[in-house]
Scaffold this active site. Structure first.
Site, PDB file in Angstrom:
ATOM      1  N   LYS A 174      -1.635  64.324  41.597  1.00  0.00           N
ATOM      2  CA  LYS A 174      -1.201  64.364  40.188  1.00  0.00           C
ATOM      3  C   LYS A 174      -1.942  63.283  39.406  1.00  0.00           C
ATOM      4  O   LYS A 174      -1.690  62.094  39.586  1.00  0.00           O
ATOM      5  CB  LYS A 174       0.305  64.140  40.037  1.00  0.00           C
ATOM      6  CG  LYS A 174       0.717  64.491  38.583  1.00  0.00           C
ATOM      7  CD  LYS A 174       1.971  63.849  38.106  1.00  0.00           C
ATOM      8  CE  LYS A 174       1.801  62.485  37.504  1.00  0.00           C
ATOM      9  NZ  LYS A 174       1.030  62.432  36.254  1.00  0.00           N
ATOM     10  N   GLU A 214      -1.351  50.739  45.131  1.00  0.00           N
ATOM     11  CA  GLU A 214      -2.410  49.942  44.490  1.00  0.00           C
ATOM     12  C   GLU A 214      -1.916  49.636  43.087  1.00  0.00           C
ATOM     13  O   GLU A 214      -1.917  50.519  42.232  1.00  0.00           O
ATOM     14  CB  GLU A 214      -3.720  50.733  44.425  1.00  0.00           C
ATOM     15  CG  GLU A 214      -4.321  51.094  45.764  1.00  0.00           C
ATOM     16  CD  GLU A 214      -4.819  49.896  46.544  1.00  0.00           C
ATOM     17  OE1 GLU A 214      -4.987  48.816  45.950  1.00  0.00           O
ATOM     18  OE2 GLU A 214      -5.015  50.041  47.754  1.00  0.00           O
TER      19      GLU A 214
HETATM   20  P1  NAD Z   1       1.615  54.148  35.414  1.00  0.00           P
HETATM   21  O1  NAD Z   1       2.278  53.517  36.566  1.00  0.00           O
HETATM   22  O2  NAD Z   1       2.374  54.294  34.160  1.00  0.00           O
HETATM   23  O3  NAD Z   1       1.154  55.631  35.795  1.00  0.00           O
HETATM   24  C1  NAD Z   1       0.379  55.878  36.930  1.00  0.00           C
HETATM   25  C2  NAD Z   1       0.659  57.295  37.385  1.00  0.00           C
HETATM   26  O4  NAD Z   1       2.014  57.386  37.795  1.00  0.00           O
HETATM   27  C3  NAD Z   1       0.468  58.358  36.314  1.00  0.00           C
HETATM   28  O5  NAD Z   1      -0.059  59.529  36.907  1.00  0.00           O
HETATM   29  C4  NAD Z   1       1.888  58.612  35.846  1.00  0.00           C
HETATM   30  O6  NAD Z   1       2.080  59.899  35.310  1.00  0.00           O
HETATM   31  C5  NAD Z   1       2.645  58.462  37.140  1.00  0.00           C
HETATM   32  N1  NAD Z   1       4.065  58.135  36.992  1.00  0.00           N
HETATM   33  C6  NAD Z   1       4.666  57.433  36.009  1.00  0.00           C
HETATM   34  N2  NAD Z   1       6.001  57.379  36.233  1.00  0.00           N
HETATM   35  C7  NAD Z   1       6.236  58.046  37.389  1.00  0.00           C
HETATM   36  C8  NAD Z   1       7.402  58.324  38.148  1.00  0.00           C
HETATM   37  N3  NAD Z   1       8.600  57.906  37.767  1.00  0.00           N
HETATM   38  N4  NAD Z   1       7.263  59.026  39.290  1.00  0.00           N
HETATM   39  C9  NAD Z   1       6.056  59.441  39.695  1.00  0.00           C
HETATM   40  N5  NAD Z   1       4.924  59.235  39.019  1.00  0.00           N
HETATM   41  C10 NAD Z   1       5.007  58.527  37.878  1.00  0.00           C
HETATM   42  O7  NAD Z   1       0.263  53.363  35.229  1.00  0.00           O
HETATM   43  P2  NAD Z   1      -0.867  53.637  34.162  1.00  0.00           P
HETATM   44  O8  NAD Z   1      -0.388  53.082  32.875  1.00  0.00           O
HETATM   45  O9  NAD Z   1      -1.326  55.043  34.214  1.00  0.00           O
HETATM   46  O10 NAD Z   1      -2.055  52.753  34.760  1.00  0.00           O
HETATM   47  C11 NAD Z   1      -2.205  51.412  34.528  1.00  0.00           C
HETATM   48  C12 NAD Z   1      -1.716  50.605  35.719  1.00  0.00           C
HETATM   49  O11 NAD Z   1      -2.394  50.968  36.904  1.00  0.00           O
HETATM   50  C13 NAD Z   1      -2.010  49.140  35.547  1.00  0.00           C
HETATM   51  O12 NAD Z   1      -0.873  48.380  35.885  1.00  0.00           O
HETATM   52  C14 NAD Z   1      -3.136  48.863  36.540  1.00  0.00           C
HETATM   53  O13 NAD Z   1      -3.242  47.575  37.010  1.00  0.00           O
HETATM   54  C15 NAD Z   1      -2.821  49.816  37.608  1.00  0.00           C
HETATM   55  N6  NAD Z   1      -4.037  50.086  38.390  1.00  0.00           N
HETATM   56  C16 NAD Z   1      -4.144  49.588  39.655  1.00  0.00           C
HETATM   57  C17 NAD Z   1      -5.291  49.791  40.389  1.00  0.00           C
HETATM   58  C18 NAD Z   1      -5.451  49.269  41.776  1.00  0.00           C
HETATM   59  O14 NAD Z   1      -6.236  49.818  42.513  1.00  0.00           O
HETATM   60  N7  NAD Z   1      -4.735  48.251  42.180  1.00  0.00           N
HETATM   61  C19 NAD Z   1      -6.324  50.522  39.840  1.00  0.00           C
HETATM   62  C20 NAD Z   1      -6.191  50.992  38.549  1.00  0.00           C
HETATM   63  C21 NAD Z   1      -5.028  50.787  37.834  1.00  0.00           C
END
Ligand code: NAD
Length: 476
Positions: free
Chosen positions: A168, A243
Site C-alpha cells: 500500500k 523504518e
Molecule cells: P505516515 O506514517 O503518515 O504514512 C506512512 C504510510 O502509512 C502511508 O502509506 C499511510 O497511508 C499509512 N498509514 C497511515 N496511517 C495508517 C494506519 N493507521 N494504518 C496503516 N497504515 C497507515 O508517514 P508519511 O507522512 O507518509 O511519511 C513521513 C514519515 O516517514 C516521516 O516521519 C519519515 O521520517 C518517515 N520515513 C522514514 C524512513 C526510514 O526509512 N526510516 C524513510 C522515509 C520516511
C-alpha cells in the site's frame, strides 16, 4: 483510473469515491485513486496466500532473475517514471532520476545478488541443518517522500526471499506505485506474487493492518503510525519491521574543514526539500564556530532556486502537500516566537504550489521542538558544542537514532565519535551514499526496528529452521 492490482489483474471498481492526486508545484489534479475496501483487502491477501507455495518453491536463481528483469524494465522506463514521481512529490527531476529510478534499479539488482550469495542451507558444528525459509505473506506500507525506492526496498527482498506481498503506497504519491505494478505485470511475475492496493492510511491502511492475513508487516513512515502498527503486530505475534523518523546530527569537530562540512550538511539536509528521514537536521559545531557556521549555512541556503521540479534550473521543489507546508511553517514560526535567530523559513512568494523557503535556525534551546522533533522540511538547526564529550551528548539527545554525519581530521577522535553515537548509519567526512546500496539501513531507538537493503534487509523476510537429526537436504 485502475488503482488496484490484485491477483495479476487491474481492477477499477465502479461507484467508489475517487481521491485526487495533486501536483504540489502546480496544484493541478494529475490522477485519482480509490480507497481499497474490506473486499479488496481480503482479495489481495487471498491472492498473495494462493501464490505463496508455488513462488516460494522456485529456485532462488529464478526469483533473482525476475528482480533483474524488473530492474531492466525500470531502467527502460526510467524517464517516464522520473517525471511522474517528480510531478507527484515535487522533487527536482535530477533528484528524481537518481532516487526514484537509479537507486531502486540498483536495489533490485543488489538484492538479487544478495539472494544468490546467501547460505540458504548449511550444516552447523552440532551437525544440525539450518534452513532459511520465506516468512510468508508480507504487508508493505510506504510513505511519500522517496516512494519508488521505499516500495522497492520492500518488494525486492520479499520476492527474493520467496515471500509474496501486498503493497500500500502513500495516498499522496500512488501514481508511481501503479506504474511500478505495471512493470511487475510486464516482466511476467506470476499472478498474486505482487498485489497493490491504494487508499488512505486511516481506512485502507488500517484494514490491512487489522486483517490477520499477513506473516510480516514492513512499514516505513512516521513514528506515531509505526508505534500503532508495531503494537498490532506484537499483539498477534507477527513480525514487524519499522523504518521510522529521524533527527539526525552532523557533528563537526574543531579540526574539520568548517566550510566543507557546513555546505555538505546544507546540501544533505535540503535534498527533496528536507523531506528525507535521514536528513542531517542538527548541525553541531564548536560553540566558538557557531556564528561563522550560521553565516556559511545561510549563504548556502540562499543559493537554492525554488521552482517547478521539471524545470532544469530548479534546485528545490515544493513541500509534498499543503499540510506538510503548514507543518513546516508552524515549527519555524514557533522557534521565531521563542526568540531563535531564523534565516528564511517563510512561505515562498509564488502563484501556485506548496513552497517554503529553506530555513536556518540558531540561538535555540536544546529542548526546543525544532531541535527535538522531526519537521520533515528544509529546516536546519545549528547548535554549539564544548568538545568531544559534549558533541556526543548533544548528538544522542533526541528520541531518534537513524543516522549521523561526522567531520573530524583526527582518526582516533573519529573512531570515538563513531562508537559514541547511537545511530544505524554513520557517515564520515562527507562520504557519498554507498554503491551498490547494500549497507544496512535502519534505526536505533525510536527510529525503528530492523534493517533494509543488502543481506541484512533480506534476512528480515526469512525464518530460520534448525533440523536436528538425519535430513536429506542439500547441505546434508
Ligand atoms: P505516515 O506514517 O503518515 O504514512 C506512512 C504510510 O502509512 C502511508 O502509506 C499511510 O497511508 C499509512 N498509514 C497511515 N496511517 C495508517 C494506519 N493507521 N494504518 C496503516 N497504515 C497507515 O508517514 P508519511 O507522512 O507518509 O511519511 C513521513 C514519515 O516517514 C516521516 O516521519 C519519515 O521520517 C518517515 N520515513 C522514514 C524512513 C526510514 O526509512 N526510516 C524513510 C522515509 C520516511
Amino acid at each position: 483510473m485502475n488503482s488496484l492490482y490484485i491477483d495479476g489483474r487491474w481492477l477499477s471498481p465502479a461507484g467508489r469515491e475517487l481521491m485526487p492526486v495533486i501536483n504540489p508545484a502546480t496544484e493541478e489534479v494529475i490522477g485519482s485513486i480509490v480507497d481499497a475496501d474490506d473486499r479488496d483487502v481480503a482479495a489481495a491477501f487471498a491472492a498473495a496466500r494462493r501464490a505463496l507455495p508455488e513462488w516460494s518453491a522456485r529456485p532462488v536463481g529464478e526469483r533473482a532473475a525476475y528482480l533483474d528483469a524488473l530492474a531492466g524494465a525500470l531502467r527502460d522506463n526510467g524517464e517516464r517514471l522520473a517525471v511522474l514521481a517528480a510531478s507527484e512529490i515535487g522533487m527536482p527531476l535530477a533528484e528524481s532520476r537518481g532516487v526514484q529510478v537509479a537507486l531502486p534499479e540498483a536495489v533490485l539488482r543488489s538484492t538479487a545478488q544478495a539472494a544468490r550469495d546467501l547460505d540458504w542451507e548449511y550444516r552447523d558444528i552440532s551437525e544440525s541443518t539450518v534452513l532459511r525459509e520465506p516468512v510468508g505473506v508480507v504487508l508493505g506500507i510506504t510513505p511519500w517522500n522517496f516512494p519508488v525506492h521505499q516500495l522497492v526496498a520492500k518488494l525486492a527482498p520479499a520476492l527474493a526471499a520467496g515471500c509474496t506481498i501486498v503493497l500500500k503506497p502513500a495516498e499522496l504519491t500512488p501514481l508511481n506505485a501503479l506504474f511500478l505494478a505495471e512493470l511487475c505485470d510486464q516482466v511476467g511475475l506470476p499472478a498474486g506474487v505482487v498485489n497493490l492496493v491504494t487508499g488512505r492510511g486511516s481506512t485502507t491502511g488500517e484494514k490491512l493492518v487489522q486483517s490477520r492475513a499477513y506473516d510480516l508487516v514492513s512499514f516505513t513512515g512516521s513514528l506515531a503510525v509505526g508505534r500503532h502498527i508495531g503494537a498490532v503486530a506484537g499483539d498477534r505475534v507477527v513480525r514487524a519491521t519499522l523504518e521510522l523518523g529521524g533527527k539526525s546530527p552532523a557533528v563537526v569537530m574543531d579540526d574539520a574543514d568548517l566550510e566543507a562540512a557546513v555546505r555538505t550538511t546544507v546540501r544533505n539536509c535540503f535534498t527533496n526539500a528536507g523531506q528525507k528521514c535521514n536528513a542531517p537536521t542538527r548541525l553541531i559545531v564548536p560553540e566558538t564556530d557557531r556564528s561563522r557556521a550560521m553565516g556559511i549555512a545561510t549563504a548556502a541556503a540562499a543559493e537554492y532556486r525554488l521552482g517547478d521540479p521539471l524545470d532544469p534550473g530548479t534546485t528545490m521543489g515544493p513541500m509534498a502537500s499543503d499540510m506538510q507546508r503548514d507543518k513546516v511553517l508552524r515549527y519555524v514560526d514557533g522557534a521565531r516566537e521563542r526568540g531563535a535567530t531564523v534565516a528564511g523559513g517563510r512561505r515562498a512568494d509564488r502563484p501556485t504550489g506548496f513552497f517554503v523557503e529553506p530555513a536556518v535556525i540558531t540561538d535555540v534551546d536544546e529542548a526546543d521542538p525544532v531541535v527535538q522533533e522531526e519537521i520533515f522540511g528544509p529546516v536546519l538547526v545549528i547548535l554549539g558544542h564544548q568538545g568531544e564529550a559534549d558533541a556526543i551528548r548533544i548528538a544522542n539527545d533526541t528520541p531518534y537514532g537513524l543516522s549521523a554525519e561526522l567531520w573530524s581530521a583526527d582518526p582516533a577522535q573519529t573512531a570515538r565519535l563513531v562508537r559514541g553515537i547511537r545511530a544505524g548509519q554513520v557517515r564520515v567526512n562527507g562520504v557519498r551514499s554507498p554503491h551498490p546500496p547494500v549497507a544496512p539501513f535502519g534505526g536505533y531507538k525510536a527510529s525503528g526496528l530492523g534493517r533494509e537493503l543488502g543481506a541484512f534487509g533480506l534476512e528480515e523476510y526469512l525464518e530460520v529452521k534448525a533440523v536436528l537429526g538425519t535430513f536429506e537436504g542439500e547441505a546434508g
